[in-house]
Design an enzyme around this catalytic site. Structure first.
Site, PDB file in Angstrom:
ATOM      1  N   LYS A 269     -24.820  12.767 -24.254  1.00 23.78           N
ATOM      2  CA  LYS A 269     -25.057  12.612 -22.816  1.00 23.78           C
ATOM      3  C   LYS A 269     -25.652  11.237 -22.564  1.00 23.78           C
ATOM      4  O   LYS A 269     -26.688  10.885 -23.129  1.00 23.78           O
ATOM      5  CB  LYS A 269     -26.021  13.699 -22.321  1.00 23.78           C
ATOM      6  N   ASP A 274     -31.367   9.360 -14.100  1.00 26.04           N
ATOM      7  CA  ASP A 274     -31.198  10.669 -13.458  1.00 26.04           C
ATOM      8  C   ASP A 274     -32.235  10.852 -12.347  1.00 26.04           C
ATOM      9  O   ASP A 274     -33.374  11.245 -12.600  1.00 26.04           O
ATOM     10  CB  ASP A 274     -31.330  11.781 -14.512  1.00 26.04           C
ATOM     11  N   LYS A 281     -35.212  14.664  -7.665  1.00 29.39           N
ATOM     12  CA  LYS A 281     -36.405  15.018  -8.441  1.00 29.39           C
ATOM     13  C   LYS A 281     -37.663  14.555  -7.707  1.00 29.39           C
ATOM     14  O   LYS A 281     -37.598  13.612  -6.921  1.00 29.39           O
ATOM     15  CB  LYS A 281     -36.372  14.293  -9.793  1.00 29.39           C
ATOM     16  N   ASP A 292     -32.540   9.397 -20.021  1.00 32.07           N
ATOM     17  CA  ASP A 292     -31.585  10.501 -19.947  1.00 32.07           C
ATOM     18  C   ASP A 292     -30.248  10.173 -20.624  1.00 32.07           C
ATOM     19  O   ASP A 292     -29.296  10.929 -20.527  1.00 32.07           O
ATOM     20  CB  ASP A 292     -31.382  10.910 -18.479  1.00 32.07           C
ATOM     21  N   ASP A 351     -28.853  18.168  -9.935  1.00 32.16           N
ATOM     22  CA  ASP A 351     -29.714  17.727 -11.033  1.00 32.16           C
ATOM     23  C   ASP A 351     -29.314  18.362 -12.366  1.00 32.16           C
ATOM     24  O   ASP A 351     -29.806  17.974 -13.422  1.00 32.16           O
ATOM     25  CB  ASP A 351     -31.174  18.059 -10.702  1.00 32.16           C
ATOM     26  N   GLU A 353     -26.737  17.825 -14.050  1.00 30.79           N
ATOM     27  CA  GLU A 353     -25.573  16.948 -14.164  1.00 30.79           C
ATOM     28  C   GLU A 353     -25.101  16.725 -15.592  1.00 30.79           C
ATOM     29  O   GLU A 353     -23.928  16.456 -15.835  1.00 30.79           O
ATOM     30  CB  GLU A 353     -25.887  15.601 -13.497  1.00 30.79           C
ATOM     31  N   ARG A 355     -24.600  18.640 -18.115  1.00 28.33           N
ATOM     32  CA  ARG A 355     -23.576  19.573 -18.598  1.00 28.33           C
ATOM     33  C   ARG A 355     -22.203  19.223 -18.054  1.00 28.33           C
ATOM     34  O   ARG A 355     -21.191  19.480 -18.709  1.00 28.33           O
ATOM     35  CB  ARG A 355     -23.987  21.015 -18.253  1.00 28.33           C
TER      36      ARG A 355
END
Ligand code: BES
Ligand code: MN
Ligand code: ZN
Length: 505
Positions: A269, A274, A281, A292, A351, A353, A355
């Protein structure tokens, strides 16, 4: 810091290091001084005997001044703990502690004296020397690219050269050489994680990967947004839609093995920042969301290590790079997107995201590679930190043999891994109401790491051994134990490299 292996004590060394095992019976420790002159050995022994608190506990150190005429100004005793407990990893840890202990001592050229008496169990003196060196190398990392004044403050050790004095110098060096390649991969991973999100975004990151890996013989292919839209990679594209900086997918291939041998597939990933997107967030600590992309950094770092040490394995690395931003273009909660697999996904929270990014990478990877095993790494859920803190990474594995291998790689490298459950219930929990799937579990926050893994499982071909490592807690450290208080750890490079070295070469 320069590390090398020599046969005799260097005249210009200012500090000599004596690794010491804990003693047995009444003796507090077992000083091994064979290659020192008698007067120096005697002086060291006298001082050490007076320092009642030094018991050669693993990682402990004792700094002393040496008398006139000694081969160096200072000596440091480095505790190795019980000889019976010695492992290569323990030697690494001791090397790290040694490096930390050198801070502020003014040491610049050190000689670490390794004798035949340092052998312990299966570990030769050369193994111990090489792994102490590896631990020092890993610990000496710093990230000061953006400091306009680079002066050494007293917190920073000025050690410029560490020479291991060992009669079998070639053997130690031969063990150290591949370890140094792995350390270089770890450095690369840390550098990418530490790089700020205004300079590291999908396009620049992809270009950097190519620049670093291509000269090493890794083939690197970059898919840009036009290509991915055309191919139907609707999941990764949705995540990056809100950003000015459009997504990239990078495919790295290292073919060190036989042509007909199926590769191992590594997927990472790479969300370069993020914000959470429209499901934004909270502000506090959001700067840390530059990490991230830690999963992708581990994959890139591993590819580098494999290439540097000329691994004989076939390995494909795929990283999905996107920036998750809120904007008038951003994807929304409620959107239904079509992934590269053809499965549709209802977005319930922008959020969640990671996956989505991984889903398209996993499908594409299996399509092009027909892999023997898949390992994905991702800073996927905050929930894994609730479960395991910053100590352990969570491993979700659909195959016991693969789990066994990863578990032993974990033990050898010290990158801690704890098995988490994959269960059909979690997988089912991710089935959608309006789409085939949804990106948030029906059970909400509960078991968030497990449902995230259950989501990914929908994108794994039946029967393919697969491991998902959630490194949200381990890719980044906030600790006063570290060289710097917040930094990327490079977690994953060592375990992946060991896994490939041990089972594929
Ligand atoms: N990147 C985060 C996970 C994360 C959190 C990594 C903290 C490192 C530190 C991920 O994209 C995320 O936001 N996950 C959500 C999922 C939730 C919306 C289902 C989370 O963990 O809260
Ligand atoms: Mn997120
Ligand atoms: Zn994320």
């Amino acid at each position: 810091m320069d590390i090398n292996f020599v046969k005799t004590i260097q005249k210009d060394a200012d500090t000599i290091i004596l690794p010491v095992y804990e003693g047995t019976d009444e003796k507090r420790f077992d000083l091994i001084t064979g290659s020192l002159d008698t007067a120096t050995a005697k002086a060291i022994e006298t001082i050490a005997n007076k320092s009642k608190s030094f018991k050669a506990k693993h990682g402990s150190t004792l700094l002393m001044n040496l008398p006139e005429g000694a081969p160096a100004d200072h000596a440091i005793l480095l505790g190795l703990g019980q000889a019976g407990d010695m492992t290569p990893y323990k030697a690494e840890e001791a090397g790290g502690k040694l490096f930390a202990a050198l801070k502020g001592t003014g040491a610049t050229l050190i000689n670490i004296i390794i004798e035949t008496g340092h052998a312990a169990g299966d570990n030769s003196p050369s193994t111990i020397a090489a792994h102490i060196a590896y631990g020092m190398e890993l610990r000496s990392y710093k990230f000061d690219l953006y400091k306009s004044k680079k002066k050494d403050n007293e917190d920073e050790t000025p050690v410029v050269r560490a020479a291991f004095v060992i009669s079998t110098d070639n053997e130690a060096e031969n063990i150290f050489t591949p370890l140094k390649c792995v350390a270089s991969g770890v450095y690369t991973a840390r550098d990418f994680v530490n790089e700020p999100p205004n300079t590291l975004y999908p396009e620049s990151y992809a270009a950097q990967i190519k620049e670093q890996l291509k000269p090493l013989g890794v083939s690197v292919e970059i898919l840009d947004e036009k290509k991915m839209i055309k191919m139907g990679m609707g999941a990764i594209m949705a995540v990056g839609k809100g950003s000015e900086r459009q997504p990239r997918m990078v495919i790295m291939k290292w073919n060190g093995g036989a042509k007909n041998k199926h590769p191992v597939l590594l997927v990472g990933k790479g969300v370069t920042f993020d914000t959470g997107g429209i499901s934004i967030k909270p502000g506090a600590g959001m700067d840390e969301m530059k990490m991230d992309m830690g999963g992708s950094a581990a994959v890139v770092g591993t590819m580098k290590a494999l290439a540097l040490r000329k691994s004989k394995a076939n390995v494909i690395g795929i990283v999905g790079l996107a920036e998750n931003m809120p904007s008038h273009n951003a994807y929304r909660p409620g959107d239904i997107v079509k992934s590269y697999s053809g499965k549709t996904i209802e977005v319930l929270n922008t959020d969640a995201e990671g996956r989505l990014v991984l889903a398209d990478c996993l499908t594409y990877g299996q399509e092009i590679a027909n892999p023997e095993a898949i390992i994905d790494l991702a800073t996927l859920t905050g929930a894994i930190m609730v479960a395991l803190g910053h100590e352990y990474c969570g491993g979700f594995v659909n195959n016991d043999e693969l789990w066994g291998k990863l578990e032993s790689s974990s033990a050898r490298t010290g990158e801690k891994l704890w098995r988490m459950p994959l269960d059909p219930v979690y997988k089912k929990d991710m089935e959608g109401t309006f789409g085939d799937l949804q990106n948030l579990g029906k059970s909400g926050r509960w078991g968030g790491s497990c449902t995230a893994a259950g989501f990914l499982e929908h994108f794994i071909n039946e029967g393919t051994p697969w491991a998902h490592l959630d490194i949200a807690g381990t890719a980044w450290i906030k600790s006063d134990k570290a060289t710097v208080p917040k930094y990327g750890t490079g977690f994953g490079v060592r375990i992946l490299n060991d896994f490939i070295a041990e089972y594929y070469e």
